[in-house]
Design a protein around this motif. Structure first.
Motif, PDB file in Angstrom:
ATOM      1  N   CYS A  49      38.902  33.558  26.913  1.00  0.00           N
ATOM      2  CA  CYS A  49      39.578  32.123  27.500  1.00  0.00           C
ATOM      3  C   CYS A  49      39.710  32.106  28.891  1.00  0.00           C
ATOM      4  N   ARG A  50      38.906  32.481  29.848  1.00  0.00           N
ATOM      5  CA  ARG A  50      39.296  32.398  31.297  1.00  0.00           C
ATOM      6  C   ARG A  50      38.607  31.467  31.991  1.00  0.00           C
ATOM      7  N   GLU A  51      38.830  31.216  33.287  1.00  0.00           N
ATOM      8  CA  GLU A  51      38.181  30.268  34.091  1.00  0.00           C
ATOM      9  C   GLU A  51      36.906  30.858  34.735  1.00  0.00           C
ATOM     10  N   HIS A  52      35.881  30.028  35.167  1.00  0.00           N
ATOM     11  CA  HIS A  52      34.634  30.603  35.677  1.00  0.00           C
ATOM     12  C   HIS A  52      34.999  32.035  36.412  1.00  0.00           C
ATOM     13  N   LEU A  53      34.156  32.961  36.103  1.00  0.00           N
ATOM     14  CA  LEU A  53      34.232  34.229  36.644  1.00  0.00           C
ATOM     15  C   LEU A  53      33.348  34.591  37.815  1.00  0.00           C
ATOM     16  N   GLY A  54      33.918  35.364  38.729  1.00  0.00           N
ATOM     17  CA  GLY A  54      32.951  35.792  39.882  1.00  0.00           C
ATOM     18  C   GLY A  54      33.220  34.854  41.275  1.00  0.00           C
ATOM     19  N   VAL A  55      33.232  35.794  42.256  1.00  0.00           N
ATOM     20  CA  VAL A  55      32.971  35.323  43.581  1.00  0.00           C
ATOM     21  C   VAL A  55      34.478  34.894  44.165  1.00  0.00           C
ATOM     22  N   HIS A  56      35.410  33.925  43.570  1.00  0.00           N
ATOM     23  CA  HIS A  56      36.597  33.560  43.860  1.00  0.00           C
ATOM     24  C   HIS A  56      37.679  34.477  43.552  1.00  0.00           C
ATOM     25  N   PRO A  57      38.289  35.000  44.405  1.00  0.00           N
ATOM     26  CA  PRO A  57      39.406  35.853  44.242  1.00  0.00           C
ATOM     27  C   PRO A  57      40.633  35.437  43.366  1.00  0.00           C
ATOM     28  N   CYS A  58      40.644  34.037  43.308  1.00  0.00           N
ATOM     29  CA  CYS A  58      41.721  33.647  42.525  1.00  0.00           C
ATOM     30  C   CYS A  58      41.427  33.586  41.019  1.00  0.00           C
ATOM     31  N   ASP A  59      40.035  33.830  40.719  1.00  0.00           N
ATOM     32  CA  ASP A  59      39.623  33.623  39.067  1.00  0.00           C
ATOM     33  C   ASP A  59      39.648  35.143  38.697  1.00  0.00           C
ATOM     34  N   ARG A  60      40.028  36.104  39.790  1.00  0.00           N
ATOM     35  CA  ARG A  60      40.092  37.432  39.017  1.00  0.00           C
ATOM     36  C   ARG A  60      41.453  37.922  38.597  1.00  0.00           C
ATOM     37  N   ARG A  61      41.433  38.471  37.250  1.00  0.00           N
ATOM     38  CA  ARG A  61      42.763  38.651  36.767  1.00  0.00           C
ATOM     39  C   ARG A  61      43.327  39.937  37.451  1.00  0.00           C
ATOM     40  N   ARG A  62      44.845  40.201  36.980  1.00  0.00           N
ATOM     41  CA  ARG A  62      45.413  41.648  37.574  1.00  0.00           C
ATOM     42  C   ARG A  62      45.091  42.388  36.367  1.00  0.00           C
ATOM     43  N   SER A  63      45.593  43.483  36.452  1.00  0.00           N
ATOM     44  CA  SER A  63      45.580  44.651  35.442  1.00  0.00           C
ATOM     45  C   SER A  63      46.545  44.212  34.303  1.00  0.00           C
ATOM     46  N   ILE A  64      46.088  44.533  32.794  1.00  0.00           N
ATOM     47  CA  ILE A  64      46.651  44.303  32.016  1.00  0.00           C
ATOM     48  C   ILE A  64      48.066  44.946  31.837  1.00  0.00           C
ATOM     49  N   ARG A  92      28.809  34.402  40.733  1.00  0.00           N
ATOM     50  CA  ARG A  92      29.460  33.438  40.098  1.00  0.00           C
ATOM     51  C   ARG A  92      28.884  33.035  38.685  1.00  0.00           C
ATOM     52  N   GLU A  93      29.714  33.134  37.868  1.00  0.00           N
ATOM     53  CA  GLU A  93      29.230  32.705  36.397  1.00  0.00           C
ATOM     54  C   GLU A  93      28.558  31.389  36.274  1.00  0.00           C
ATOM     55  N   LYS A  94      27.544  31.177  35.693  1.00  0.00           N
ATOM     56  CA  LYS A  94      26.630  29.824  35.529  1.00  0.00           C
ATOM     57  C   LYS A  94      27.729  29.002  34.504  1.00  0.00           C
ATOM     58  N   ASN A  95      27.568  27.902  34.665  1.00  0.00           N
ATOM     59  CA  ASN A  95      28.089  26.894  33.617  1.00  0.00           C
ATOM     60  C   ASN A  95      27.728  27.198  32.253  1.00  0.00           C
ATOM     61  N   GLU A  96      26.419  27.340  31.944  1.00  0.00           N
ATOM     62  CA  GLU A  96      25.852  27.704  30.696  1.00  0.00           C
ATOM     63  C   GLU A  96      26.805  28.958  30.054  1.00  0.00           C
ATOM     64  N   GLU A  97      26.652  30.012  31.152  1.00  0.00           N
ATOM     65  CA  GLU A  97      27.563  30.984  30.906  1.00  0.00           C
ATOM     66  C   GLU A  97      29.054  30.948  30.309  1.00  0.00           C
ATOM     67  N   VAL A  98      29.470  29.912  30.927  1.00  0.00           N
ATOM     68  CA  VAL A  98      31.011  29.667  30.628  1.00  0.00           C
ATOM     69  C   VAL A  98      31.012  28.966  29.273  1.00  0.00           C
ATOM     70  N   ALA A  99      30.099  28.098  29.124  1.00  0.00           N
ATOM     71  CA  ALA A  99      29.901  27.509  27.739  1.00  0.00           C
ATOM     72  C   ALA A  99      29.822  28.338  26.660  1.00  0.00           C
ATOM     73  N   ALA A 100      28.867  29.374  27.043  1.00  0.00           N
ATOM     74  CA  ALA A 100      28.520  30.295  25.749  1.00  0.00           C
ATOM     75  C   ALA A 100      29.653  31.099  25.533  1.00  0.00           C
ATOM     76  N   ARG A 101      30.361  31.785  26.678  1.00  0.00           N
ATOM     77  CA  ARG A 101      31.450  32.043  26.466  1.00  0.00           C
ATOM     78  C   ARG A 101      32.698  31.574  25.891  1.00  0.00           C
ATOM     79  N   GLY A 102      32.813  30.373  25.851  1.00  0.00           N
ATOM     80  CA  GLY A 102      33.602  29.232  25.111  1.00  0.00           C
ATOM     81  C   GLY A 102      33.332  29.325  23.656  1.00  0.00           C
ATOM     82  N   LEU A 103      32.322  29.225  23.305  1.00  0.00           N
ATOM     83  CA  LEU A 103      31.745  29.202  22.021  1.00  0.00           C
ATOM     84  C   LEU A 103      31.969  30.583  21.447  1.00  0.00           C
TER      85      LEU A 103
END
Length: 200
Positions: A49-64, A92-103
């Motif tokens: 349950c995360r934003e688009h992954l890759g390229v943009h540093p703001c979409d990278r999470r910190r360590s757990i 950068r994650e493709k839109n279709e990959e985000v949707a598949a992850r969402g499903l």
């Protein structure tokens, strides 16, 4: 996570009751006070349950481990890796990959015993996930499902697993058999079919 705990956090601390905070004071240099977990719903962090992954540093999470120290009462047990292994600096994650992850996330959601669940995530994740639904609905319904979310927008969505009802599988989330006739929201139906449904 700060948004989630700010909205759904528990009551203030009471004398003699010791519970871990949902969020420690000044988490992420937020200048916010500690938020209690007293009498609040469970909080579960889910990697899917995360934003688009890759390229943009703001979409990278910190360590757990870092998140655990900032949000002690949130359950991070479902996240397998301490470091963010999904984010890639050059892809950068493709839109279709985000949707598949969402499903995949929705499939996990079906395993929860709760009937009412708040999902706090990024708008892009919700947009691409919900865009997978409603193709067999009236265009105005599809448009409503697929609207972009505003910042911190709260929206209610009811999702029904038809397979749990012994009904034929379909992409429409109508409980039971698919009704005959047009699939129109009531206000559109009133405009298009003004004489139907009137009481004589």
């Amino acid at each position: 996570m700060q948004t989630a705990v700010g909205v759904f956090g528990g009551e203030g601390y009471k004398d003699g009751i010791e519970v871990p905070p949902l969020m420690v004071a000044n988490a992420g240099q937020s200048d916010r006070p500690e938020i209690s977990s007293l009498n609040c719903p469970p909080f579960v962090a889910v990697e899917l349950c995360r934003e688009h992954l890759g390229v943009h540093p703001c979409d990278r999470r910190r360590s757990i481990n870092e998140y655990r120290s900032l949000f002690p009462a949130i359950d991070f047990s479902l996240i397998e890796n301490d470091d963010d292994v999904l984010w890639k600096a050059d892809t950068r994650e493709k839109n279709e990959e985000v949707a598949a992850r969402g499903l995949k996330f929705l499939s996990w959601l079906w395993t929860r015993k709760e009937k009412e669940i708040a999902i706090v995530t990024h708008s892009g994740f919700l947009y691409h996930t919900l865009s997978a639904f409603g193709s067999d609905c009236h265009p105005s319904v599809k448009d409503e499902i697929c609207k972009h979310f505003a910042n911190c927008e709260l929206r209610s969505v009811v999702i029904i697993d038809r397979s749990m009802m012994g009904s034929d599988p379909a992409t429409t989330n109508y409980p039971g058999k698919i009704p005959s006739g047009l699939d129109l929201p009531s206000d559109v139906a009133d405009e298009k079919l003004p004489d139907e449904g009137k009481v004589n």
